[in-house]
Each structure stands twice: as C-alpha cells, then as structure tokens.
Write a protein that holds these residues in place. Structure first.
Motif, PDB file in Angstrom:
ATOM      1  N   VAL A   5      -8.728  -0.579  16.052  1.00 24.83           N
ATOM      2  CA  VAL A   5      -9.287  -1.282  14.896  1.00 24.83           C
ATOM      3  C   VAL A   5     -10.811  -1.172  14.895  1.00 24.83           C
ATOM      4  CG1 VAL A   5      -9.552  -3.534  13.783  1.00 24.83           C
ATOM      5  CG2 VAL A   5      -7.334  -2.869  14.745  1.00 24.83           C
ATOM      6  N   ALA A   6     -11.411  -1.334  16.049  1.00 26.56           N
ATOM      7  CA  ALA A   6     -12.877  -1.274  16.132  1.00 26.56           C
ATOM      8  C   ALA A   6     -13.391   0.114  15.732  1.00 26.56           C
ATOM      9  CB  ALA A   6     -13.332  -1.629  17.543  1.00 26.56           C
ATOM     10  N   ARG A   7     -12.732   1.168  16.184  1.00 25.65           N
ATOM     11  CA  ARG A   7     -13.151   2.525  15.816  1.00 25.65           C
ATOM     12  C   ARG A   7     -13.022   2.733  14.313  1.00 25.65           C
ATOM     13  NH1 ARG A   7     -10.157   3.910  20.468  1.00 25.65           N
ATOM     14  NH2 ARG A   7      -8.400   4.563  19.155  1.00 25.65           N
ATOM     15  N   GLN A  63      -9.780  -9.535  13.679  1.00 25.27           N
ATOM     16  CA  GLN A  63     -10.609  -8.502  14.303  1.00 25.27           C
ATOM     17  C   GLN A  63     -11.735  -8.065  13.369  1.00 25.27           C
ATOM     18  OE1 GLN A  63     -10.222  -7.355  17.551  1.00 25.27           O
ATOM     19  NE2 GLN A  63      -8.808  -9.104  17.627  1.00 25.27           N
ATOM     20  N   HIS A  64     -12.029  -8.929  12.389  1.00 27.88           N
ATOM     21  CA  HIS A  64     -13.173  -8.745  11.491  1.00 27.88           C
ATOM     22  C   HIS A  64     -12.967  -7.672  10.422  1.00 27.88           C
ATOM     23  CE1 HIS A  64     -15.068 -11.307  14.438  1.00 27.88           C
ATOM     24  NE2 HIS A  64     -14.925 -10.379  15.378  1.00 27.88           N
ATOM     25  N   VAL A  65     -11.712  -7.337  10.144  1.00 25.38           N
ATOM     26  CA  VAL A  65     -11.456  -6.434   9.024  1.00 25.38           C
ATOM     27  C   VAL A  65     -11.528  -7.249   7.735  1.00 25.38           C
ATOM     28  CG1 VAL A  65      -9.812  -4.861   7.928  1.00 25.38           C
ATOM     29  CG2 VAL A  65      -9.953  -4.985  10.437  1.00 25.38           C
ATOM     30  N   PRO A  66     -12.368  -6.859   6.760  1.00 25.26           N
ATOM     31  CA  PRO A  66     -12.429  -7.600   5.493  1.00 25.26           C
ATOM     32  C   PRO A  66     -11.081  -7.564   4.769  1.00 25.26           C
ATOM     33  CG  PRO A  66     -14.308  -6.113   5.727  1.00 25.26           C
ATOM     34  CD  PRO A  66     -13.356  -5.760   6.818  1.00 25.26           C
ATOM     35  N   ARG A  67     -10.706  -8.703   4.208  1.00 28.27           N
ATOM     36  CA  ARG A  67      -9.411  -8.790   3.534  1.00 28.27           C
ATOM     37  C   ARG A  67      -9.286  -7.751   2.424  1.00 28.27           C
ATOM     38  NH1 ARG A  67      -6.834 -13.713   4.824  1.00 28.27           N
ATOM     39  NH2 ARG A  67      -8.213 -15.136   5.966  1.00 28.27           N
ATOM     40  N   GLU A  68     -10.393  -7.481   1.732  1.00 21.48           N
ATOM     41  CA  GLU A  68     -10.313  -6.549   0.606  1.00 21.48           C
ATOM     42  C   GLU A  68     -10.084  -5.101   1.048  1.00 21.48           C
ATOM     43  OE1 GLU A  68     -14.725  -7.310   1.513  1.00 21.48           O
ATOM     44  OE2 GLU A  68     -12.846  -8.463   1.374  1.00 21.48           O
ATOM     45  N   ARG A  69     -10.174  -4.852   2.352  1.00 21.22           N
ATOM     46  CA  ARG A  69      -9.943  -3.495   2.854  1.00 21.22           C
ATOM     47  C   ARG A  69      -8.531  -3.329   3.409  1.00 21.22           C
ATOM     48  NH1 ARG A  69     -15.357  -0.470   4.376  1.00 21.22           N
ATOM     49  NH2 ARG A  69     -14.115   1.041   3.235  1.00 21.22           N
ATOM     50  N   ILE A  70      -7.706  -4.359   3.236  1.00 23.49           N
ATOM     51  CA  ILE A  70      -6.333  -4.336   3.757  1.00 23.49           C
ATOM     52  C   ILE A  70      -5.358  -4.251   2.585  1.00 23.49           C
ATOM     53  CG2 ILE A  70      -4.581  -5.598   5.063  1.00 23.49           C
ATOM     54  CD1 ILE A  70      -6.889  -7.018   6.540  1.00 23.49           C
ATOM     55  N   THR A  71      -4.445  -3.275   2.650  1.00 23.39           N
ATOM     56  CA  THR A  71      -3.385  -3.141   1.648  1.00 23.39           C
ATOM     57  C   THR A  71      -2.044  -3.112   2.368  1.00 23.39           C
ATOM     58  OG1 THR A  71      -4.806  -1.869   0.160  1.00 23.39           O
ATOM     59  CG2 THR A  71      -2.435  -1.721  -0.206  1.00 23.39           C
ATOM     60  N   LEU A  72      -1.109  -3.895   1.870  1.00 21.09           N
ATOM     61  CA  LEU A  72       0.234  -3.966   2.447  1.00 21.09           C
ATOM     62  C   LEU A  72       1.164  -3.117   1.588  1.00 21.09           C
ATOM     63  CD1 LEU A  72       0.343  -7.819   3.126  1.00 21.09           C
ATOM     64  CD2 LEU A  72      -0.749  -6.018   4.460  1.00 21.09           C
ATOM     65  N   ILE A  73       1.726  -2.052   2.165  1.00 26.12           N
ATOM     66  CA  ILE A  73       2.632  -1.147   1.443  1.00 26.12           C
ATOM     67  C   ILE A  73       4.061  -1.518   1.827  1.00 26.12           C
ATOM     68  CG2 ILE A  73       3.266   1.234   0.977  1.00 26.12           C
ATOM     69  CD1 ILE A  73       0.511   2.084   1.782  1.00 26.12           C
ATOM     70  N   CYS A  74       4.834  -1.939   0.838  1.00 26.56           N
ATOM     71  CA  CYS A  74       6.166  -2.494   1.090  1.00 26.56           C
ATOM     72  C   CYS A  74       7.236  -1.782   0.262  1.00 26.56           C
ATOM     73  CB  CYS A  74       6.174  -3.997   0.804  1.00 26.56           C
ATOM     74  SG  CYS A  74       5.530  -4.447  -0.818  1.00 26.56           S
ATOM     75  N   GLY A  75       8.486  -2.130   0.531  1.00 24.54           N
ATOM     76  CA  GLY A  75       9.599  -1.417  -0.079  1.00 24.54           C
ATOM     77  C   GLY A  75      10.032  -1.914  -1.433  1.00 24.54           C
ATOM     78  N   HIS A  76       9.580  -3.094  -1.840  1.00 21.74           N
ATOM     79  CA  HIS A  76       9.935  -3.631  -3.157  1.00 21.74           C
ATOM     80  C   HIS A  76       8.874  -4.646  -3.567  1.00 21.74           C
ATOM     81  CE1 HIS A  76      11.219  -7.470  -1.374  1.00 21.74           C
ATOM     82  NE2 HIS A  76      11.785  -6.750  -0.423  1.00 21.74           N
ATOM     83  N   GLU A  77       8.870  -4.989  -4.834  1.00 17.30           N
ATOM     84  CA  GLU A  77       7.900  -5.967  -5.332  1.00 17.30           C
ATOM     85  C   GLU A  77       8.170  -7.333  -4.696  1.00 17.30           C
ATOM     86  OE1 GLU A  77       5.270  -5.735  -7.062  1.00 17.30           O
ATOM     87  OE2 GLU A  77       5.417  -3.680  -7.845  1.00 17.30           O
ATOM     88  N   PRO A  78       7.189  -7.902  -4.006  1.00 20.44           N
ATOM     89  CA  PRO A  78       7.425  -9.192  -3.350  1.00 20.44           C
ATOM     90  C   PRO A  78       7.316 -10.352  -4.336  1.00 20.44           C
ATOM     91  CG  PRO A  78       5.199  -8.438  -2.894  1.00 20.44           C
ATOM     92  CD  PRO A  78       5.849  -7.344  -3.699  1.00 20.44           C
ATOM     93  N   ASP A  79       8.123 -11.384  -4.091  1.00 16.63           N
ATOM     94  CA  ASP A  79       8.032 -12.632  -4.833  1.00 16.63           C
ATOM     95  C   ASP A  79       7.463 -13.676  -3.876  1.00 16.63           C
ATOM     96  OD1 ASP A  79       8.273 -14.948  -6.278  1.00 16.63           O
ATOM     97  OD2 ASP A  79      10.387 -14.684  -6.793  1.00 16.63           O
ATOM     98  N   PHE A  80       6.165 -13.918  -3.970  1.00 18.17           N
ATOM     99  CA  PHE A  80       5.504 -14.805  -3.016  1.00 18.17           C
ATOM    100  C   PHE A  80       6.092 -16.219  -3.041  1.00 18.17           C
ATOM    101  CE2 PHE A  80       1.408 -12.170  -3.904  1.00 18.17           C
ATOM    102  CZ  PHE A  80       1.915 -11.124  -3.154  1.00 18.17           C
ATOM    103  N   ARG A  81       6.603 -16.627  -4.179  1.00 12.56           N
ATOM    104  CA  ARG A  81       7.156 -17.988  -4.287  1.00 12.56           C
ATOM    105  C   ARG A  81       8.366 -18.175  -3.385  1.00 12.56           C
ATOM    106  NH1 ARG A  81       8.379 -17.892 -10.498  1.00 12.56           N
ATOM    107  NH2 ARG A  81       9.199 -15.908  -9.703  1.00 12.56           N
TER     108      ARG A  81
END
Length: 548
Positions: free
Chosen positions: A188-190, A222-240
C-alpha cells in the motif's frame, strides 16, 4: 412459524483440505495441453485452477510469486493483451513448490452463477475512466485471486501500471475485519508513493457487505484517500439491505462499480426460462407449479423456435467445476437414465428437448418404483464419494430440529457414500410417450453449496420416499428392489435419513419463503415447508413438537 425468526442451516461449509501437489499437477497438465490456438474455455479452465492454487498457497502463508505469475500470464492471454510462452508457464509450474496441504473452497460465482472473469476485465475498460497511471488491485480471497488477476490484465491492456495483492478478512460474516500484514502495508505504501488508485475486487457483495467494507476501511487506515478507492463487485449493491453494523452509511463513503452481470452464453441459447420460468412450459395449470428458490436456480435457456433443433441450455459451471457436473450427467445419460448432454461454451451444456411430460406422485406404480430403485442402485455404484463421516449432516439435522421445535433422535449411518442426486421430486422426472422415465438435472445438486453434500445413497432413497409420498408398502417395495440390485440393505438406516431429509427440506423452504417474502413463490415455499414438517411428524410418531 415465522421463518425470519429462526436460525436455520441449509448451506454447507464448502472449504476442504486437499493435497497441494495434486492441484499443481492438475495445473501442469492443463498448461501442457494448451495449444497456440487454445480456446477461451481452455484458457479459462487453466486460469481457474491457477487461481485456486494461488489462493490456497497464500492462505497457507507460503511463497506464491511463481503461481501468481502464472495466473497473471493466463489472465493476460484471456483478455487478449499478450500471450505468454507455454514453455515459460511450464517452467514456472514445474519449479513451484506448493504446500503439502492447502485449503480451498468452491468460488460460487464461477461454479453456480455464471459470473465470468471477463466481466471484471471489461469493467475497467467500460466503466472506469480517468484512472491514474498506477493502479493497485486488491482481491478478496477466495475468488478475488482470479478476479484480481483479470482486473490487472485488463488494466495492463490499457497500458496502465497494475500490481496486485490478495487479502482475506476474518471474523463474523456480518462484521468482517482486515488486518494488513507488514508486506501488505508495504504494498500500500509503495502504491501511495506512486499516486496510485486502488481497486478492491470480489464477487457479491453478500448480505452484509462487510468483506468489501473491511478492506476499504483497512486501506483508509493506511492513509489511502477514500476518493481513490473503488469497489468492483458482481452486482449492483443495495446499501439499505447491508447487515454490517452501520453498513448503509459506511458503504456510501466509497465508490462502487458493478460489472455487467449479463451472462456469456452460447449463441443459440436465446430464450430465458430460468428463475422458475420453465414451469410455464411444463405445467398448464399454475396451481400445479412446484416450488423453487428462484434466486438459486441454474441459468436455463432454450433455443429460439426458428432453429432447426430445439435444445435446452443449462449452466453447469466454468472450468473444472462444470466439467465434473458434465461428466456425471454424461454418465447418467450413457446408462439410459437421462437426456444426453452436449458440451457448449462458457460453462453451459445443451440437451435435446424431448417430447415428454413431468411426472407426479399420481404416476407411482410398480414400474416406477422399480425405476427409482434402479436409478439409486446405479448412483451408488457410479458415483462413490470420498467421505468418511456424516458429522456435518448430523449437526445440520439436530440444529434444525431444535430450531423447528421437534424432539427426535437421529443417528445417521454411512454405508454407501456417494455424490447423491439430491432432487428426487416427481417433476424432476420426465415420462416419454414410449413409457420411459428420464431424470433431469442429475449432476449438480448432490455437490453444491447446500446440504447434504457427499452423503449416503440413503439420502436419495429417503428423498424418493418423501417426494413420491410413498406408503409403507411402497416404501418396502422400493427398498427391496434397491437391495436386490445393489446388495445394500438400506432399510436399517432409512428412517433416520427420512428424518434428516424432511428436516432439511422444511428448513430450506422456510428460508426460501423468508428470502422471497411478498411473492407468490414465498407462499408456495411456506406451504411446502408445512408439508415437509407434517411428513416429519407423521413418519416419526415418537417425535414430539415442542414449538410451532
């Protein structure tokens, strides 16, 4: 009885211990057979095996660089980026020293739900724009081993600098946590030093969303900005619907990208009849429809009416997961018990659409009893299973009986271990105009993610007795026919298997009714659960209901 208030067991533990050298040898043989013109399915089969070995090796905390290079090379070949030299892959696999024992589990998306790895490499091309030049890919094991390789390959095809690791969150399914190792923290640091974007890759999300969230939040720690993180998933999630603690709010902190879930399938497979739609073709009266947990059905299609030969297409599984199912169904057909499968692309098989009607319990007579007995005797001989005890099945039965409020002693005995059929319902049999019984769907249910898993052949005998609503005389005749054909006296253990079978089916239907709440299918499932529970109590008059 409220299904939502019960804690029922119907899914079995799919993780098992295997010899690492056996998996390495299987991968070696697959790589040897790869020609320069290897098909997509051949490359995919090798990749899934490499992903399985990679995952087990990393879980065992053993050196995995060589096998990761093989996974990456096969993934790059599959996406059409570059094709590694076969001799280089063989050199890597020959030099690789796997752990003596590795723990592996079946990746459900590949084996059951037609989740294609190419959907993930496609997603980074079609759905992600303005990515940094450096990308850090984090796969969530188990299936994330293969999926992360595919995402990295897709990025490299776009001339991005992509590196990857895999991680495994731990803890309660609704509250997973991830603690990055020192090596992972250095990764992550690299990546941060290179101004990388981070892609977290897995199938799902499941009911809780906690695996994805645990990885994303570990990166933030580990200090990764949230806006630089993308979660790639298998279907559209329903957060509710997320059951993780404060799951909806936590999920909204990150960007989620769902892959295209449209299945890759043979060109001739045009008309969808999965999700229970097949019943419209089989039953004139909707009231006669058998219940089905539509969410867990295998994908099914038929060819369009304009094609010369009408065929049914069914998803069996990608790679070696589907190969095992195909071999069982082929064996059933060769023995004269079912329609002959034909291997198709992308994990599908096709079958001739025969002129036949689904059977019902009203069809039960001496010839049908004999046919059921012959089929069970055939399976007992054709599909022996390496299982030494029925501890998990016994535990499932006792747990669900307690949840259902039924006191009944059950002691399951293992005499003839097999890969059972698992679906002995009358409508799973077709009756042809020539008077022949054909078994459908004979290859997959005995070894999927539901109970029983590999078990005693008495499970199928019990299933036939319960589902065909046999009286004592018919039950005795079935067991006598089976005993003469197999040399196995199942009568001494059948009562306990009938109890286990009806207990499982009661729990299964209750869970399905809860999951399908508000639909017509939920009503069918609720009615079926009551029928199974009543059969459990009638069959075992000593049983005592302590709750309802």
């Amino acid at each position: 009885m409220s299904p939502g208030a019960l804690n029922l067991l119907v899914f079995r533990e799919g993780r098992r211990r295997v010899c690492g050298e056996e998996v390495r040898s299987r991968l070696h043989n697959q790589l040897v057979s790869l020609s320069p013109a290897a098909s997509r399915d051949e490359l995919l089969t090798a990749l899934l095996c490499a992903g399985e070995l990679e995952c087990g090796t990393v879980d065992a905390e053993c050196p995995s660089e060589g096998i990761q290079q093989i996974s990456d090379g096969l993934a790059e070949s599959l996406v059409g980026f570059k094709k590694p030299e076969q001799k280089d892959l063989l050199r890597l696999v020959s030099a690789f020293c796997p752990p003596n024992q590795i723990s592996i589990s079946v990746p459900e998306g590949f084996a059951y739900y037609a989740l294609h790895p190419l959907a993930y490499s496609d997603a980074v091309t079609t759905k992600l724009t303005n990515l940094a030049n450096h990308i850090a890919v984090v796969g969530i094991r188990s299936i994330g081993s293969t999926l992360s390789a595919m995402v990295a390959a897709g990025l490299r095809k776009q001339r991005k600098q992509a590196s990857r690791i895999t991680v495994r969150p731990h803890g309660h399914p609704y509250n997973r946590e991830l603690r990055l190792s020192g090596e992972q923290q250095e990764f992550v640091a690299r990546a941060l030093a290179e101004d990388a974007d981070f892609l977290v890759v897995d199938e799902g999300p499941g009911l809780s969303g906690s695996s994805f969230l645990s990885v994303a939040e570990a990166l933030v720690a580990q200090h990764v900005p949230r806006e630089r993180i993308t979660l790639i998933c298998g279907h559209e999630p329903d957060f509710r619907q997320f059951r993780a603690h404060d799951g909806q709010r936590r999920a909204q902190d990150f960007r989620w990208v769902a892959v295209d879930c449209a299945p890759r399938r043979p060109e001739q497979a045009t008309d969808f009849i999965g999700g229970g739609n097949w019943r419209e073709r089989q039953f004139a009266d909707r009231s006669a429809w058998p219940e089905t947990w539509t969410s867990f059905e295998r994908l099914k299609y038929v060819s369009s009416p304009g094609q010369s030969q009408a065929r049914l297409f069914k998803f069996l599984g990608l790679g070696h997961y589907g190969d095992e199912v195909f071999r069982r169904e082929q064996c059933v057909a060769q023995a004269g018990f079912g329609p002959a499968p034909h291997r198709e692309s992308d994990g599908f098989a096709s079958y001739p659409l025969v002129s036949a009607r689904p059977m019902s319990a009203a069809d039960l007579h001496e010839d049908v009893l004999r046919g059921l007995a012959e089929y069970c005797a055939f399976r007992a001989k054709a599909f022996p299973a390496p299982v030494s005890d029925l501890g998990a099945l016994q535990e499932m039965t006792q747990h669900n009986l307690a949840q259902l409020g039924v006191e009944l002693p059950v002691a399951l005995q293992l005499e003839r271990p097999v890969i059972a059929d698992g679906r002995m319902q009358p409508h799973e049999w077709l009756f042809t105009p020539e008077g022949k019984m054909l078994k459908t769907d004979s290859g997959s249910h005995g070894d999927d993610h539901f109970f029983p898993g590999p078990t005693d052949i008495a499970w199928d005998l019990a299933g036939a007795i319960v589902e065909w609503r046999m009286n004592q005389q018919q039950m005795d005749a079935l067991l006598a026919h089976y005993g003469r054909l197999s040399g196995d006296n199942a009568a001494a253990r059948i009562d306990d298997f009938i109890a286990a079978y009806t207990t499982f089916r009661t729990a299964y239907c209750l869970m399905a009714a809860n999951a399908l709440d508000g639909s017509d299918e939920a009503i069918r499932m609720q009615g079926a659960s009551e029928r199974y529970r009543n059969r459990l109590l009638v069959h075992a008059p000593a049983a005592m209901a302590t709750g309802s």
